[in-house]
Write an enzyme that holds these catalytic residues in place. Sequence first.
Site, PDB file in Angstrom:
ATOM      1  N   TRP A  90      40.750  36.065  64.398  1.00  0.00           N
ATOM      2  CA  TRP A  90      40.516  36.108  65.858  1.00  0.00           C
ATOM      3  C   TRP A  90      41.784  35.855  66.637  1.00  0.00           C
ATOM      4  CZ3 TRP A  90      36.643  38.953  66.232  1.00  0.00           C
ATOM      5  CH2 TRP A  90      35.584  38.838  65.323  1.00  0.00           C
ATOM      6  N   ASP A 125      40.457  29.980  72.837  1.00  0.00           N
ATOM      7  CA  ASP A 125      39.245  30.708  72.438  1.00  0.00           C
ATOM      8  C   ASP A 125      38.328  29.665  71.791  1.00  0.00           C
ATOM      9  OD1 ASP A 125      37.253  32.100  71.143  1.00  0.00           O
ATOM     10  OD2 ASP A 125      38.598  33.507  70.119  1.00  0.00           O
ATOM     11  N   LYS A 142      27.026  31.945  69.873  1.00  0.00           N
ATOM     12  CA  LYS A 142      27.009  30.939  68.797  1.00  0.00           C
ATOM     13  C   LYS A 142      26.369  29.650  69.314  1.00  0.00           C
ATOM     14  CE  LYS A 142      31.119  33.313  67.411  1.00  0.00           C
ATOM     15  NZ  LYS A 142      30.697  34.065  66.227  1.00  0.00           N
TER      16      LYS A 142
END
Length: 359
Positions: A103, A171, A195
Amino acid sequence: MPDRIFNFSPGPATLPQEVLAQAAKDIINYNNKGIGLIEMSHRSKDFIAITDETEANLRLLLSIPANYKVLFLQGGASTQFAMVPMNLLTSDKTACYLNTGVWSKKAIKEAKLFGNVDVAYSSESSVFDHVPQQGDYTVPAEAQYLYFVSNNTIYGTQYHSFPSHETLVCDMSSDILSTPIDISKFGIIFAGAQKNMGPAGCAVVIIRDDLLDRVPENIPTMFKYKTHADSGSMYNTPPCFAIHTIGLVLKWLKGLGGISVMDAMNQEKADLLYAAIDKTDFYKGHAKVSSRSRMNVTFNLPTPELEAKFITEATAIGLDGLKGHRSVGGVRASIYNAFPKQGIQQLVQYMDEFEKKNG
Ligand code: PMP
């Protein structure tokens, strides 16, 4: 089929059952108004009230200071990989990134489209099995921001103390709302909802308001943070269902006692699972102990064949979604806020039995 399996999926992930039940009701008839939630105008009084309450609860739970804006955007967390440099990085300047997995690599790739990128640290040579400590890297003095991923969903690593920078960008997709944080240390925090917050389809951005004035004029309207900040995330049609469901999750979290209660529950759940990994040589954790994530627990068995058998037999007894990410293999148990402790107890018991039969 059982009523409900234990869903260890990394995202979209388990949501509280009462939230699912309420959301299902609201889709058909919101608040007994004779109209379904996903049919309502985003400019209606009712929907604006939903957005306002959702933002207010997020502000309350995370203690977001008044000089930060909260935005509800579309395009997932991945769009933020481009929006961050588009808004904060000028072409002759440098941004600093800490590379701790897929990511962050994807974010680095996007940033390179807009300016210079200094990758001050990478744990790639050890398959991203850890995150750096402060002192392991140097941030160039001229860096316009420092970017990192607080929890690395794929490898099961997590920062337990944060980097620092005047303009710190994070992030936080896979651990937002899991532990108390000091928002004032950050320039931008962003997170995909799917999530710890709700369904897919919405990215939450928390941005310090002085950064809005740094945004160049010549970027497309929809990609400018200022557009969304100035219009209360209503420049265009926002992800209405996702925002409403995030609102329900936040109410659930508030009802449990907030983030410090959740923090203790997350610690207890993760400890249970790591103890099961550590008590035997049959299971081996992927992440270095000091970088272990409380959200995604990754481990290996002695062979890929045993891992495949472990996952298949687990699925058959309702322990679902345990297959590791295709880039690293092995087993990954994602145990976000809403994942119940009983699911971890069952997994630990299954791990014991599996080792006895196959060890
Ligand atoms: N960042 C992290 C840490 C993630 O785990 C993910 C998705 N698993 C993403 C970004 C990408 O999110 P999205 O699919 O919403 O673009």
